[in-house]
Design a protein around this motif. Structure first.
Motif, PDB file in Angstrom:
ATOM      1  N   THR A 159       0.853  -1.194   0.000  1.00 45.30           N
ATOM      2  CA  THR A 159       0.000   0.000   0.000  1.00 45.30           C
ATOM      3  C   THR A 159       0.887   1.241   0.000  1.00 45.30           C
ATOM      4  OG1 THR A 159      -0.148   0.124   2.411  1.00 45.30           O
ATOM      5  CG2 THR A 159      -1.831  -1.194   1.261  1.00 45.30           C
ATOM      6  N   ASP A 160       0.293   2.382  -0.273  1.00 45.85           N
ATOM      7  CA  ASP A 160       1.038   3.636  -0.335  1.00 45.85           C
ATOM      8  C   ASP A 160       1.338   4.238   1.034  1.00 45.85           C
ATOM      9  OD1 ASP A 160       1.056   3.559  -3.108  1.00 45.85           O
ATOM     10  OD2 ASP A 160      -0.791   4.723  -3.293  1.00 45.85           O
ATOM     11  N   ASP A 161       0.643   3.805   2.050  1.00 48.45           N
ATOM     12  CA  ASP A 161       0.742   4.413   3.373  1.00 48.45           C
ATOM     13  C   ASP A 161       1.476   3.487   4.348  1.00 48.45           C
ATOM     14  OD1 ASP A 161       0.373   5.796   5.748  1.00 48.45           O
ATOM     15  OD2 ASP A 161      -1.812   5.554   5.779  1.00 48.45           O
ATOM     16  N   ALA A 162       2.792   3.647   4.453  1.00 44.80           N
ATOM     17  CA  ALA A 162       3.598   2.775   5.316  1.00 44.80           C
ATOM     18  C   ALA A 162       3.199   2.896   6.787  1.00 44.80           C
ATOM     19  CB  ALA A 162       5.084   3.087   5.155  1.00 44.80           C
ATOM     20  N   LYS A 163       2.930   4.096   7.228  1.00 44.23           N
ATOM     21  CA  LYS A 163       2.528   4.318   8.620  1.00 44.23           C
ATOM     22  C   LYS A 163       1.168   3.677   8.888  1.00 44.23           C
ATOM     23  CE  LYS A 163       1.536   7.932  12.004  1.00 44.23           C
ATOM     24  NZ  LYS A 163       1.487   9.370  12.269  1.00 44.23           N
ATOM     25  N   GLY A 164       0.203   3.959   8.034  1.00 46.17           N
ATOM     26  CA  GLY A 164      -1.129   3.381   8.196  1.00 46.17           C
ATOM     27  C   GLY A 164      -1.106   1.868   8.139  1.00 46.17           C
ATOM     28  N   ALA A 165      -0.284   1.322   7.250  1.00 45.24           N
ATOM     29  CA  ALA A 165      -0.181  -0.136   7.120  1.00 45.24           C
ATOM     30  C   ALA A 165       0.316  -0.766   8.419  1.00 45.24           C
ATOM     31  CB  ALA A 165       0.746  -0.488   5.962  1.00 45.24           C
ATOM     32  N   LEU A 166       1.337  -0.163   9.008  1.00 44.21           N
ATOM     33  CA  LEU A 166       1.886  -0.706  10.256  1.00 44.21           C
ATOM     34  C   LEU A 166       0.866  -0.605  11.390  1.00 44.21           C
ATOM     35  CD1 LEU A 166       4.176  -1.983  11.845  1.00 44.21           C
ATOM     36  CD2 LEU A 166       5.175   0.302  12.116  1.00 44.21           C
ATOM     37  N   VAL A 167       0.165   0.502  11.479  1.00 46.30           N
ATOM     38  CA  VAL A 167      -0.838   0.669  12.543  1.00 46.30           C
ATOM     39  C   VAL A 167      -1.976  -0.332  12.372  1.00 46.30           C
ATOM     40  CG1 VAL A 167      -2.581   2.246  13.500  1.00 46.30           C
ATOM     41  CG2 VAL A 167      -0.281   3.083  13.006  1.00 46.30           C
TER      42      VAL A 167
ATOM     43  N   GLN B  21      10.430   2.613   8.660  1.00 45.40           N
ATOM     44  CA  GLN B  21      11.722   3.193   9.051  1.00 45.40           C
ATOM     45  C   GLN B  21      12.477   3.699   7.825  1.00 45.40           C
ATOM     46  OE1 GLN B  21      13.090  -0.294  11.163  1.00 45.40           O
ATOM     47  NE2 GLN B  21      12.828   0.713  13.164  1.00 45.40           N
ATOM     48  N   ALA B  22      12.474   2.930   6.751  1.00 42.89           N
ATOM     49  CA  ALA B  22      13.181   3.332   5.527  1.00 42.89           C
ATOM     50  C   ALA B  22      12.598   4.618   4.948  1.00 42.89           C
ATOM     51  CB  ALA B  22      13.119   2.201   4.490  1.00 42.89           C
ATOM     52  N   GLU B  23      11.309   4.834   5.187  1.00 38.64           N
ATOM     53  CA  GLU B  23      10.660   6.055   4.699  1.00 38.64           C
ATOM     54  C   GLU B  23      10.773   7.202   5.699  1.00 38.64           C
ATOM     55  OE1 GLU B  23       6.702   5.422   3.165  1.00 38.64           O
ATOM     56  OE2 GLU B  23       7.321   3.606   2.085  1.00 38.64           O
ATOM     57  N   GLY B  24      11.523   6.969   6.780  1.00 37.04           N
ATOM     58  CA  GLY B  24      11.725   8.010   7.773  1.00 37.04           C
ATOM     59  C   GLY B  24      10.514   8.288   8.650  1.00 37.04           C
ATOM     60  N   LEU B  25       9.604   7.330   8.724  1.00 37.26           N
ATOM     61  CA  LEU B  25       8.369   7.532   9.476  1.00 37.26           C
ATOM     62  C   LEU B  25       8.412   6.922  10.878  1.00 37.26           C
ATOM     63  CD1 LEU B  25       5.898   6.639   6.588  1.00 37.26           C
ATOM     64  CD2 LEU B  25       6.494   8.932   7.421  1.00 37.26           C
ATOM     65  N   ALA B  26       9.185   5.858  11.042  1.00 34.28           N
ATOM     66  CA  ALA B  26       9.226   5.144  12.319  1.00 34.28           C
ATOM     67  C   ALA B  26      10.605   5.252  12.948  1.00 34.28           C
ATOM     68  CB  ALA B  26       8.861   3.673  12.117  1.00 34.28           C
ATOM     69  N   ARG B  27      10.633   5.185  14.248  1.00 33.93           N
ATOM     70  CA  ARG B  27      11.883   5.262  15.003  1.00 33.93           C
ATOM     71  C   ARG B  27      12.864   4.191  14.536  1.00 33.93           C
ATOM     72  NH1 ARG B  27      11.335   8.232  19.568  1.00 33.93           N
ATOM     73  NH2 ARG B  27       9.208   8.773  20.136  1.00 33.93           N
ATOM     74  N   LYS B  28      14.115   4.574  14.414  1.00 36.24           N
ATOM     75  CA  LYS B  28      15.162   3.635  13.989  1.00 36.24           C
ATOM     76  C   LYS B  28      15.534   2.649  15.089  1.00 36.24           C
ATOM     77  CE  LYS B  28      16.207   5.175   9.831  1.00 36.24           C
ATOM     78  NZ  LYS B  28      15.838   4.436   8.667  1.00 36.24           N
ATOM     79  N   GLY B  29      15.333   3.024  16.339  1.00 34.58           N
ATOM     80  CA  GLY B  29      15.761   2.175  17.447  1.00 34.58           C
ATOM     81  C   GLY B  29      14.880   0.975  17.712  1.00 34.58           C
ATOM     82  N   MET B  30      13.837   0.783  16.937  1.00 34.94           N
ATOM     83  CA  MET B  30      12.927  -0.349  17.115  1.00 34.94           C
ATOM     84  C   MET B  30      13.292  -1.477  16.168  1.00 34.94           C
ATOM     85  SD  MET B  30       9.084   1.130  17.489  1.00 34.94           S
ATOM     86  CE  MET B  30       8.465  -0.539  17.725  1.00 34.94           C
ATOM     87  N   ASP B  31      12.907  -2.674  16.582  1.00 31.66           N
ATOM     88  CA  ASP B  31      13.049  -3.823  15.688  1.00 31.66           C
ATOM     89  C   ASP B  31      11.835  -4.734  15.863  1.00 31.66           C
ATOM     90  OD1 ASP B  31      13.482  -5.320  18.018  1.00 31.66           O
ATOM     91  OD2 ASP B  31      15.614  -5.595  17.657  1.00 31.66           O
ATOM     92  N   GLY B  32      11.860  -5.853  15.168  1.00 35.44           N
ATOM     93  CA  GLY B  32      10.742  -6.795  15.223  1.00 35.44           C
ATOM     94  C   GLY B  32      10.490  -7.352  16.612  1.00 35.44           C
TER      95      GLY B  32
END
Length: 182
Positions: A75-83, A133-144
Motif C-alpha cells: 500500500t502507499d501508506d507505510a505508517k497506516g499499514a503498520l498501525v 523506518q526506511a521512509e523516515g516515518l518510524a523510530r530507527k531504534g525499534m526492531d521486530g
C-alpha cells in the motif's frame, strides 16, 4: 489423515478455541477432551502438549496476519499499514486467553511448538516496520522484537478487565510512540 481423525482434530481445535476465546485460560487438556467427546489418548495423539494445541490454534491466525502484512506492504501508506497490522495482530493474539506467556517464551525457544508461528508473526511485522523506518516515518531504534513485545503487551492488557476500557487509548499512545513526529 483419515477422515474421522481429521474430524476429531478439527473438533478438538474448535472446542479448545471456545474455551480460550471464552476466557478460560487454565482449561486442562482433559477438560477439552471431555467436552470434545474424545478420549485423552485421541487428544494427545493430535496434540501431545498444551503448547502444541496453542500452536495449532495460533498458526491459522498468525498465517493470516503474515498474508495481511504482505498485502499492506504494497500500500502507499507505510505508517497506516503498520498501525492497521499492529491493531489486527494484537486483536488476534488477545482473542486467546492464556497464550501470552507461552508465546513470549516460544520466540526464544527453537524447540517450542509455538516458535515457528511466533517467528513468522515477528517477521511479518518487521517487514512493515522496516518499510516505515526506511521512509523516515518510524523510530530507527525499534526492531521486530520490540514490535512483538508491544503485541504481547497489548494482548495482555486486553486480558485485564479493569484495563480493557483503556485499551484503545493505550494502543494510540503506543502507536504514536512508534512514529517520528514530522
Amino acid at each position: 489423515m483419515r477422515a474421522d481423525a481429521k474430524q476429531n482434530y478439527e473438533h478438538i481445535l474448535s472446542v479448545a478455541e471456545e474455551f480460550l476465546t471464552g476466557g478460560v485460560a487454565d482449561v486442562s487438556l482433559r477438560d477439552i477432551a471431555r467436552k470434545a467427546g474424545v478420549g485423552n489418548a485421541t487428544l494427545h495423539r493430535h496434540f501431545p502438549t498444551r503448547e502444541a494445541l496453542f500452536e495449532a490454534l495460533l498458526r491459522k491466525g498468525f498465517d493470516a496476519l503474515s498474508l495481511r502484512a504482505a498485502e499492506l506492504l504494497v500500500t502507499d501508506d507505510a505508517k497506516g499499514a503498520l498501525v492497521i497490522w499492529l491493531r489486527e495482530a494484537a486483536s488476534v493474539t488477545c482473542a486467546y486467553r492464556g497464550v501470552i506467556s507461552p508465546m513470549v517464551a516460544a520466540i526464544a525457544d527453537e524447540h517450542s511448538a509455538l516458535h515457528d508461528s511466533c517467528v513468522g508473526l515477528r517477521t511479518a511485522g518487521t517487514r512493515l516496520l522496516s518499510r516505515a523506518q526506511a521512509e523516515g516515518l518510524a523510530r530507527k531504534g525499534m526492531d521486530g522484537n520490540d514490535l512483538f513485545a508491544l503485541i504481547s503487551a497489548l494482548a495482555w492488557l486486553a486480558e485485564q478487565p479493569p484495563l480493557v476500557p483503556h485499551a484503545d487509548n493505550v494502543f494510540g499512545i503506543i502507536a504514536d510512540g512508534i512514529f517520528i513526529r514530522g
